[in-house]
Design a protein around this motif. Structure first.
Motif, PDB file in Angstrom:
ATOM      1  N   ASN A   1       0.827  -1.192   0.000  1.00 36.33           N
ATOM      2  CA  ASN A   1       0.000   0.000   0.000  1.00 36.33           C
ATOM      3  C   ASN A   1       0.868   1.251   0.000  1.00 36.33           C
ATOM      4  N   ARG A   2       0.234   2.381  -0.277  1.00 36.90           N
ATOM      5  CA  ARG A   2       1.004   3.610  -0.455  1.00 36.90           C
ATOM      6  C   ARG A   2       1.071   4.446   0.816  1.00 36.90           C
ATOM      7  N   CYS A   3       0.480   3.956   1.882  1.00 39.23           N
ATOM      8  CA  CYS A   3       0.331   4.775   3.075  1.00 39.23           C
ATOM      9  C   CYS A   3       1.686   5.040   3.743  1.00 39.23           C
ATOM     10  N   THR A   4       1.844   6.291   4.183  1.00 36.71           N
ATOM     11  CA  THR A   4       3.056   6.631   4.925  1.00 36.71           C
ATOM     12  C   THR A   4       2.739   7.042   6.349  1.00 36.71           C
ATOM     13  N   ALA A   5       1.518   6.829   6.745  1.00 41.00           N
ATOM     14  CA  ALA A   5       1.078   7.192   8.101  1.00 41.00           C
ATOM     15  C   ALA A   5       1.355   8.650   8.409  1.00 41.00           C
ATOM     16  N   CYS A   6       1.034   9.502   7.457  1.00 45.47           N
ATOM     17  CA  CYS A   6       1.286  10.923   7.653  1.00 45.47           C
ATOM     18  C   CYS A   6       0.213  11.593   8.491  1.00 45.47           C
ATOM     19  N   ASN A   7      -0.866  10.857   8.742  1.00 37.85           N
ATOM     20  CA  ASN A   7      -1.933  11.321   9.630  1.00 37.85           C
ATOM     21  C   ASN A   7      -2.769  12.483   9.090  1.00 37.85           C
TER      22      ASN A   7
ATOM     23  N   ASN B   1     -15.129  12.640  12.306  1.00 37.73           N
ATOM     24  CA  ASN B   1     -15.676  11.784  13.355  1.00 37.73           C
ATOM     25  C   ASN B   1     -14.614  10.998  14.115  1.00 37.73           C
ATOM     26  N   LEU B   2     -13.359  11.283  13.851  1.00 36.46           N
ATOM     27  CA  LEU B   2     -12.258  10.551  14.499  1.00 36.46           C
ATOM     28  C   LEU B   2     -12.399   9.040  14.305  1.00 36.46           C
ATOM     29  N   SER B   3     -12.622   8.657  13.070  1.00 39.13           N
ATOM     30  CA  SER B   3     -12.815   7.235  12.809  1.00 39.13           C
ATOM     31  C   SER B   3     -11.525   6.517  12.480  1.00 39.13           C
ATOM     32  N   ILE B   4     -10.440   7.272  12.290  1.00 42.63           N
ATOM     33  CA  ILE B   4      -9.199   6.645  11.837  1.00 42.63           C
ATOM     34  C   ILE B   4      -8.119   6.826  12.897  1.00 42.63           C
ATOM     35  N   ARG B   5      -7.364   5.782  13.077  1.00 43.45           N
ATOM     36  CA  ARG B   5      -6.223   5.861  13.964  1.00 43.45           C
ATOM     37  C   ARG B   5      -5.062   5.111  13.303  1.00 43.45           C
ATOM     38  N   THR B   6      -3.861   5.683  13.322  1.00 41.07           N
ATOM     39  CA  THR B   6      -2.753   4.990  12.652  1.00 41.07           C
ATOM     40  C   THR B   6      -1.612   4.777  13.638  1.00 41.07           C
ATOM     41  N   GLU B   7      -0.781   3.798  13.281  1.00 40.32           N
ATOM     42  CA  GLU B   7       0.468   3.603  14.026  1.00 40.32           C
ATOM     43  C   GLU B   7       1.592   3.595  13.008  1.00 40.32           C
ATOM     44  N   LYS B   8       2.606   4.372  13.295  1.00 42.62           N
ATOM     45  CA  LYS B   8       3.680   4.558  12.316  1.00 42.62           C
ATOM     46  C   LYS B   8       4.833   3.605  12.622  1.00 42.62           C
ATOM     47  N   VAL B   9       5.493   3.125  11.576  1.00 40.85           N
ATOM     48  CA  VAL B   9       6.717   2.354  11.779  1.00 40.85           C
ATOM     49  C   VAL B   9       7.687   2.734  10.659  1.00 40.85           C
TER      50      VAL B   9
ATOM     51  N   LYS C   1      -0.216  -0.004  11.521  1.00 40.71           N
ATOM     52  CA  LYS C   1      -1.615  -0.295  11.762  1.00 40.71           C
ATOM     53  C   LYS C   1      -2.439   0.871  11.243  1.00 40.71           C
ATOM     54  N   TYR C   2      -3.541   0.587  10.668  1.00 44.86           N
ATOM     55  CA  TYR C   2      -4.416   1.649  10.210  1.00 44.86           C
ATOM     56  C   TYR C   2      -5.819   1.283  10.654  1.00 44.86           C
ATOM     57  N   ASN C   3      -6.184   1.678  11.854  1.00 48.37           N
ATOM     58  CA  ASN C   3      -7.474   1.270  12.410  1.00 48.37           C
ATOM     59  C   ASN C   3      -8.585   2.181  11.916  1.00 48.37           C
ATOM     60  N   TYR C   4      -9.511   1.550  11.280  1.00 48.91           N
ATOM     61  CA  TYR C   4     -10.636   2.282  10.684  1.00 48.91           C
ATOM     62  C   TYR C   4     -11.908   1.819  11.373  1.00 48.91           C
TER      63      TYR C   4
END
Lengths: 168, 356, 160, 377
Positions: C61-67, C75-83, C95-98
């Motif tokens: 995936n392309r995600c960089t956890a840039c938040n 609605n604060l539905s997303i939470r990420t953890e960066k590594v 982690k990308y908690n949706y």
């Protein structure tokens, strides 16, 4: 044989429902038992082969009179409240009137010569006969009754209409 | 005994083989020396069971038919999941209904609350006695046929009022009162239109009314009594509380009117009675105006059903097209429009009978 | 009297018109779709639930956890953890908690993402039996887009 | 033993005729969770008190904790039948606050979607109203056309009810390919469908009898109560914000406000039917006039309007949709007040239903076209 059984059955129905109608604590139930009682009377007419009369009995007495009574009870639900007394306070007039009525009925029952009456039972349907009699022999009473009813109808309407006018 | 002949008779002249069978059974019974009425009672019981089964099956079919027909008018498909073409949808619904909890509202009047569905159902059940399904296929051809129908169907009012009263709910009460007022006031134009037909036929007996119309479609009463037919359909539709006259159960106003508080089995009985009444009104219209079971080629029962369902379809068509009429307009419509027209119709009919 | 009669006739005509409309419709084809059997052909922009598809070029995936999506979500539905993996410049989402329960499908997160890492899929049958199933880790899901949406995703939403 | 303690209504104790009926919150014709406490005499309405707040979500407070851009999706959830009109009112307010010029193409697109939403909303009103007065079939017919519009809108923005399409400064995305084909097809046959609707329900004699002369809303009463939209125009007041404010590009379009004289239920229905036709005319013109170009103005990434306050309003399908913003110069608004039409429109119900029957109450309620989440917010 069959007629006898049916007759006693209907007679029992009439008596029991009439009794229940009087002693039922709820006036709505009383009206329902009245309907049942009248239904029993219609049954008696059927046993006597008088279908037309039975039909009219059901149509007019149950279909109109009892329904009217139920209607009125429904419209004035307050008489059904727990705190309202279902019993009549006028004990003395009630006893006198019902006693007189009972006396009348019982004496009529005792005086009638039942043996000959049964022989008069109509053999078959008498719808046409009833119609012919009403419009020939009994045309005057028939018309008088209809005029009377019409007058009552107009009177009722005028009372209701007058009420409305007063409100305005 | 010619088997083919018997089959023919069964279809086209149903009364004859049935009465033959009854006579045969009666003879056999009499040889045992037991009183004859026991056999009669037995036969009547059988007839009652047959009618009950017919009502149940017919109601299931007619509900399915209405849903499909409504879907046709509403450019959708209707039930099509349970069974082929959704045919078992109503069966499934009925089973669901019977399995549901039977709720008695708090402070309801138990006697009337329970009696109401049975009174209503009994009223529609009773009318079946005099419906001529075919040639001689009539449970009890009493002399006062039409009067009997009017009298017995009028009993349903008591059931409706009791339902409204017993539920101890204001919506139910208003529904019950509305319905009673409606049924009583539409009974009058209905009786008057029926009277015109009775005058033409010269009898109240159902079989006589059918016979008087003969097998010739030109002699059916819908030609001289076309106004009567329309009036009968309108008044009959109002009598059975169906749209556009469905005020007693006007959903948007009174939730469900007098059946608001009912559930489960008792609700099913109301439902059954409603659709049975629809069938009955249509059957009466077919009998009185469309020549009953008479018609060429096809067996009488088939003709009767075709005509009845034709009327049923018309009533459904009206129901799914029109908005609901308002309660005071309903009364005004009956007294100011239907009643004068019905009286006029009656007068003209009487006049024509005397002249011609 | 004339008014009375004419009113009745006018009424009858209007009723006939209504009956005519319904009769006309009786001969038209049903417009309904038999839903579970036949599904509607949805347009490419349709907003189903959020997914993080695998980019076939990167095989990840392309995600960089840039938040940015986290900030964009009302609605604060997303939470990420960066590594940050060894030897790589860009960080990655561990982690990308949706939270599907609070998501209102507004598409703001998708618009906020500078890499086009997340997209709203065509899925709309989102009912589950257990509430816990509504918390989805999009990274662990390894979602592969198909069909129209895939093209839409790969061209970075410059469709058609 | 009085369950209506918070409702200032009581049946008079000295007459058996009056009673209190609790209509709702769960009732088929209150269009959601609205509770009406009725004082009835027979079937005649003597008094009526609406009880609101069953779907109150505190949106206005919620807005104070959201960035300007995040507020738009919430607006879809007030009047969910015409989400774009609400979005427009809000977006316009922020644009006014920040002095953003919206590209011409976007302005035309805004009109197109606002009018599509208007038709959508009126169609749903028509179908629900049919149910209210007991005709079940109009629902299906109106939903057929509504479905077409929804498909169009869905193709453009991806959402069927909660559109979230308008952005501060323009639009999220340009129109999709083939949008105008769909629109052209819709325009070509919609007028006939409106004829059908009128023949089926509005011009039906049963309905006319029920609607004409019922629930008459006088012009003065309407204005005093702040009634807006078709309800007001049906009473004869020539107030249409599209004409008066001529926001967006409405000034360049040729259409007329649909006025009626009597202000009864039937007039309100007729006004809505006429409005659908007018909207169609607007759509036709927009389709011819819409230019090519950008759909989004140059807008800073972080929207931070200068401190100040602004009120903008648009003509929604139900009336004036107003948004009042107080900005304190931060990323989040200090206060947002939504002025939505259904609240005022419902408030007039007491004036126009007393003395009518329950059946009329349902017809009047329906003709006012209120939507509960908009009232409660």
């Amino acid at each position: 044989m069959v007629e006898t059984i049916l007759f006693y059955g209907f007679a029992a129905l009439i008596l029991i429902s009439a009794l229940l109608m009087i002693i039922a604590p709820n006036i709505y139930h009383s009206a329902l038992f009245l309907a049942l009682c009248l239904f029993g009377v219609a049954g008696i007419y059927v046993v006597l082969n008088s279908y037309f009369l039975a039909g009219i009995q059901v149509l007019v007495y149950i279909g109109a009179v009892v329904v009217l009574a139920l209607f009125v009870i429904n419209l004035t639900r307050r008489i059904l409240d727990v705190d309202s007394d279902q019993h009549n306070e006028q004990l003395l007039p009630a006893v006198i009137i019902s006693g007189l009525t009972a006396f009348l009925i019982i004496s009529a029952v005792l005086k009638t010569n039942w043996g000959t009456m049964i022989a008069h039972r109509v053999a078959q349907d008498n719808t046409a006969l009833t119609g012919r009699l009403l419009l020939n022999e009994f045309v005057l009473p028939f018309e008088i009754v209809s005029v009377l009813l019409l007058a009552a109808l107009i009177g009722a309407i005028s009372i209701v209409a007058g009420d409305k006018g007063a409100q305005k | 005994m010619d088997f083919k002949k018997l089959l023919w008779d069964l279809f086209y002249d149903t009364g004859k083989p049935l009465s033959q069978f009854y006579a045969w059974a009666h003879n056999l019974w009499m040889q045992t020396g037991l009183p004859g009425f026991i056999l009669d009672v037995f036969f009547q019981l059988v007839i009652a069971v047959v009618i009950a089964v017919f009502i149940a099956l017919n109601a299931i079919w007619i509900i399915y038919y209405e849903r499909k027909f409504a879907a046709l008018l509403q450019i959708r498909k209707g039930p099509n999941r349970v069974g082929p073409f959704g045919l078992f949808q109503t069966v499934a619904d009925t089973v669901k209904m019977l399995l549901k909890e039977d709720i008695n509202p708090d402070k309801s009047d138990i006697l009337t609350f329970w009696a109401a569905p049975f009174i209503i159902f009994a009223a529609s059940f009773g009318v079946f006695l005099v419906i001529p399904f075919g040639n001689g296929l009539i449970a009890g051809d009493v002399n006062i046929g039409m009067l009997y129908v009017l009298a017995i169907s009028g009993l349903a009012v008591i059931g409706i009022l009791s339902a409204g009263f017993g539920s101890n709910s204001k919506y139910s009460l208003i529904g019950g009162l509305r319905s009673a007022a409606q049924v009583i006031s539409y009974e009058i134009p209905m009786v008057l239109t029926v009277l015109a037909v009775v005058m033409l036929a010269g009898s109240l007996k159902m079989s006589d009314i059918v016979a008087a119309q003969t097998g010739n479609p030109l002699k059916w009463y819908f030609i001289p009594q076309i106004v009567g037919l329309v009036l009968f359909l309108i008044a009959g539709n109002a009598e059975i509380n169906r749209g556009p006259f469905d005020l007693p159960e006007a959903e948007s106003e009174l939730v469900s009117g007098f059946i608001t508080e009912y559930s489960g089995m008792k609700f099913a009985m109301f439902f059954l009675a409603e659709y049975t009444n629809l069938f009955l009104t249509s059957a009466l219209a077919a009998t009185l105006f469309l020549g009953g079971w008479q018609g060429p080629f096809l067996p009488p029962v088939v003709w009767f059903m075709l005509k009845t369902y034709f009327i049923v379809t018309i009533l459904m068509w009206a129901r799914w097209t029109f908005p609901r009429i308002r309660v005071d307009h309903l009364m005004a419509f009956s007294w100011k429009i239907l009643l004068p027209i019905a009286l006029l119709n009656l007068l003209i009919t009487a006049f024509l009978i005397k002249v011609i | 009297m004339i008014k009375y009669v004419s009113e009745i006739i006018k009424g009858i005509i209007s009723l006939m018109q209504g009956l005519g409309v319904t009769l006309k419709h009786a001969f038209r084809k049903p417009i309904t779709l038999q839903y579970p059997d036949v599904k509607a052909d949805l347009p490419v922009r349709v907003r189903g639930r959020l997914v993080m598809p695998i980019d076939p070029e990167k095989n990840d995936n392309r995600c960089t956890a840039c938040n940015l999506c986290v900030k964009a979500c009302p609605n604060l539905s997303i939470r990420t953890e960066k590594v940050v993996e060894d030897g790589k410049a860009k960080p990655k989402a561990a982690k990308y908690n949706y939270n599907l329960a609070t998501c209102m499908f507004c598409n703001l997160c998708v618009e906020a993402c500078p890499f086009g890492a997340i997209i709203m899929s065509e899925e709309y049958e989102l009912a589950v039996r257990d509430k816990s199933e509504l918390m989805i880790d999009l990274v662990a899901e390894k979602y592969v887009l198909k069909g129209k949406k895939e093209k839409y995703f790969l061209t970075k939403y410059k469709e058609e | 033993m009085n369950n209506y303690s918070n409702i200032p209504l009581q049946a008079s104790n000295n007459g058996a005729d009056e009673y209190i009926l609790n209509m709702g919150p769960q009732h088929p014709s209150t269009h959601g969770v609205l509770r009406l406490v009725l004082k009835l005499e027979g079937e005649t309405v003597k008094d009526i008190v609406p009880d609101l707040g069953y779907v109150h979500r505190g949106l206005e407070k919620l807005f104070e904790n959201r960035a300007y851009g995040q507020i738009i999706p919430y607006l879809d959830r007030t009047d969910y039948l015409s989400a774009m009109n609400n979005e427009w009112a809000y977006v316009m307010a922020v644009e006014k606050l920040m002095a953003i010029e919206v590209p011409q193409r976007a302005e035309f697109m805004r009109v197109i979607f606002a009018e599509l939403n208007r038709i959508m909303s009126h169609l749903l009103w028509y179908s629900a109203y049919g149910m209210d007065v007991g005709a079940l079939t109009p629902l299906l017919y109106a939903f057929r056309e509504r479905e077409e519009i929804i498909d169009m809108v869905e193709a453009a923005c991806g959402g069927r009810l909660t559109h979230n399409y308008y952005r501060i400064g323009g639009f999220r995305q340009d129109l999709p390919k083939g949008f105008f084909d769909m629109l052209k097809k819709f325009i070509s046959h919609f007028n006939d469908k409106v004829d059908e609707y009128e023949a089926l329900l509005i011009n039906n004699v049963i309905f006319m009898k029920r609607a004409q002369g019922v629930g008459v809303l006088k012009k003065e009463t309407a204005i005093n109560y702040g009634v807006t939209g078709p309800n007001l125009r049906a009473s004869g007041a020539d107030i249409d914000l599209r004409k008066q404010d001529a926001y967006g590009v409405y000034g360049r379009l040729d259409f007329k406000a649909c006025l009626r004289d009597n202000g009864d239920t039937w007039d309100r229905c007729k006004a809505r039917m006429a409005e659908m036709r007018e909207s169609l005319k607007i759509l036709k013109q927009c389709m011819d006039m819409i230019p090519e170009g950008e759909v989004m103005a140059k807008v800073p990434k972080i929207i931070k309007p200068a401190a100040g306050e602004v009120y903008t309003r648009v003509e929604g399908p139900k009336g004036e949709v107003g948004v009042y913003i107080v900005s304190d110069g931060t990323e989040k608004p200090y206060r947002i007040k939504l002025r939505q039409p259904s609240f005022s429109n419902l408030s007039v119900i007491k004036e126009i239903t007393i003395g009518h029957k329950i059946a009329d109450l349902v017809a009047i309620m329906g003709s006012l076209d209120v939507i509960i989440p908009e009232i409660d917010r």
